[in-house]
Design a protein around this motif. Sequence first.
Motif, PDB file in Angstrom:
ATOM      1  N   ALA A  72     -32.722  13.826 -21.136  1.00 60.18           N
ATOM      2  CA  ALA A  72     -32.969  13.985 -19.496  1.00 60.18           C
ATOM      3  C   ALA A  72     -34.059  15.249 -19.365  1.00 60.18           C
ATOM      4  O   ALA A  72     -35.024  15.071 -18.709  1.00 60.18           O
ATOM      5  N   GLN A  73     -33.718  16.454 -19.753  1.00 59.51           N
ATOM      6  CA  GLN A  73     -34.493  17.640 -19.463  1.00 59.51           C
ATOM      7  C   GLN A  73     -36.008  17.414 -20.067  1.00 59.51           C
ATOM      8  O   GLN A  73     -37.013  17.635 -19.167  1.00 59.51           O
ATOM      9  N   PRO A  74     -36.161  17.138 -21.281  1.00 59.25           N
ATOM     10  CA  PRO A  74     -37.431  16.822 -21.819  1.00 59.25           C
ATOM     11  C   PRO A  74     -38.204  15.790 -21.079  1.00 59.25           C
ATOM     12  O   PRO A  74     -39.506  15.816 -20.900  1.00 59.25           O
ATOM     13  N   THR A  75     -37.653  14.726 -20.529  1.00 57.91           N
ATOM     14  CA  THR A  75     -38.367  13.610 -19.893  1.00 57.91           C
ATOM     15  C   THR A  75     -38.696  14.185 -18.694  1.00 57.91           C
ATOM     16  O   THR A  75     -39.848  13.729 -18.295  1.00 57.91           O
ATOM     17  N   GLY A 118     -43.517  18.375 -15.177  1.00 58.28           N
ATOM     18  CA  GLY A 118     -43.865  19.690 -15.203  1.00 58.28           C
ATOM     19  C   GLY A 118     -43.033  20.715 -14.803  1.00 58.28           C
ATOM     20  O   GLY A 118     -42.070  20.465 -13.942  1.00 58.28           O
ATOM     21  N   ARG A 119     -42.824  21.724 -15.457  1.00 55.04           N
ATOM     22  CA  ARG A 119     -41.566  22.761 -15.143  1.00 55.04           C
ATOM     23  C   ARG A 119     -41.865  23.373 -13.761  1.00 55.04           C
ATOM     24  O   ARG A 119     -40.843  23.716 -13.045  1.00 55.04           O
ATOM     25  N   ASP A 120     -43.172  23.450 -13.358  1.00 56.95           N
ATOM     26  CA  ASP A 120     -43.387  24.177 -12.041  1.00 56.95           C
ATOM     27  C   ASP A 120     -42.781  23.373 -10.980  1.00 56.95           C
ATOM     28  O   ASP A 120     -42.083  23.826  -9.719  1.00 56.95           O
ATOM     29  N   PHE A 121     -43.020  21.760 -10.947  1.00 53.73           N
ATOM     30  CA  PHE A 121     -42.218  21.069  -9.800  1.00 53.73           C
ATOM     31  C   PHE A 121     -40.716  21.230  -9.813  1.00 53.73           C
ATOM     32  O   PHE A 121     -40.152  21.134  -8.939  1.00 53.73           O
ATOM     33  N   LEU A 122     -40.323  21.218 -10.942  1.00 53.62           N
ATOM     34  CA  LEU A 122     -38.796  21.076 -11.110  1.00 53.62           C
ATOM     35  C   LEU A 122     -38.157  22.385 -10.650  1.00 53.62           C
ATOM     36  O   LEU A 122     -37.154  22.447 -10.057  1.00 53.62           O
ATOM     37  N   ASP A 123     -38.896  23.360 -11.060  1.00 51.43           N
ATOM     38  CA  ASP A 123     -38.400  24.807 -10.816  1.00 51.43           C
ATOM     39  C   ASP A 123     -38.368  24.900  -8.839  1.00 51.43           C
ATOM     40  O   ASP A 123     -37.518  25.364  -8.338  1.00 51.43           O
ATOM     41  N   ALA A 124     -39.372  24.348  -8.338  1.00 51.99           N
ATOM     42  CA  ALA A 124     -39.565  24.322  -6.978  1.00 51.99           C
ATOM     43  C   ALA A 124     -38.903  23.499  -6.278  1.00 51.99           C
ATOM     44  O   ALA A 124     -38.650  23.560  -5.051  1.00 51.99           O
ATOM     45  N   HIS A 125     -38.398  22.339  -6.982  1.00 50.24           N
ATOM     46  CA  HIS A 125     -37.258  21.403  -6.481  1.00 50.24           C
ATOM     47  C   HIS A 125     -36.133  21.253  -7.068  1.00 50.24           C
ATOM     48  O   HIS A 125     -35.856  20.017  -7.594  1.00 50.24           O
ATOM     49  N   PRO A 126     -35.143  22.301  -6.973  1.00 48.09           N
ATOM     50  CA  PRO A 126     -34.038  21.995  -7.777  1.00 48.09           C
ATOM     51  C   PRO A 126     -32.897  20.834  -7.381  1.00 48.09           C
ATOM     52  O   PRO A 126     -32.524  20.322  -8.460  1.00 48.09           O
TER      53      PRO A 126
END
Length: 270
Positions: free
Chosen positions: A155-158, A164-172
């Motif tokens: 899940a996380q690697p996909t 990208g990490r930035d989008f995921l961090d900005a939209h938890p």
Amino acid sequence: MQITAQNIALPSGAGSIQVHRHGDARAPAVYMAHSILSSSAMWSKQAQLLASRGWHVVCADTRGHGGSVAHEAPSSMQHLVADTVAVLDALGIAKAHYVGLSLGGMSGFGLALAHPDRLASLCLCDARADTPPEASAPWNERIAIAEREGCAALAQPTLERWFGRDFLDAHPDTAQRLLQVAASTSVVGFVGCARAIQGLDYLARVSEIALPTTLIVGANDGVLPQAMTEIHGRISGSVLEVIAQAGHLPNIDQPEAFDAVLMRHFGAPA
């Protein structure tokens, strides 16, 4: 305007297909197909938008994904094409507009080639039409991980690959929702669909597609902008739309831009 969805389970040769219907069942139909390690929930915003504009929107969970059950893995795109036709038949839909992303886009090529009479148009997103050896190889490792540790390990690697990490961090909140869906995918469903992707082989025939076709791709989605540019060159009259600053699921990371393109496909203002 909030459109109430109707959820139904339809029998299939592999188990059951969960279908979510939005809007008036008498209206022109739009069928929406999702990516691997996802579910039809990824289309919730676009399904609401289309239903509010007068469409009958049908979102189906692929075998072993979301609310669908897979006792038997699909081994080819033809199985997924057959599932789509079975849903259309069960709902009495003679012809539908088809919107598919990633895995849903891949099987959309097969659907258009095998059953063009069932489609009014195609909108295929972030999908290639073949899987050369270099694109096939990573799936062997992903399949091994899923069989050993379950889909939660993917899940996380996909998601990091998609967004990208930035989008995921900005939209938890979005990240957590997508993680839960990916992690809950059945191993049978994932492995079967991954094998279907490895056998994808429609590129040589996409020039036969004569339906109104829009191709959408995120500008940051790896090699897919190049792959979809090639497909665009092969499908006469097709439209190619590249979504700036978007990854593999542009309907989620750039929804306003995606929705504008989607509405242009349907000949309606955003």
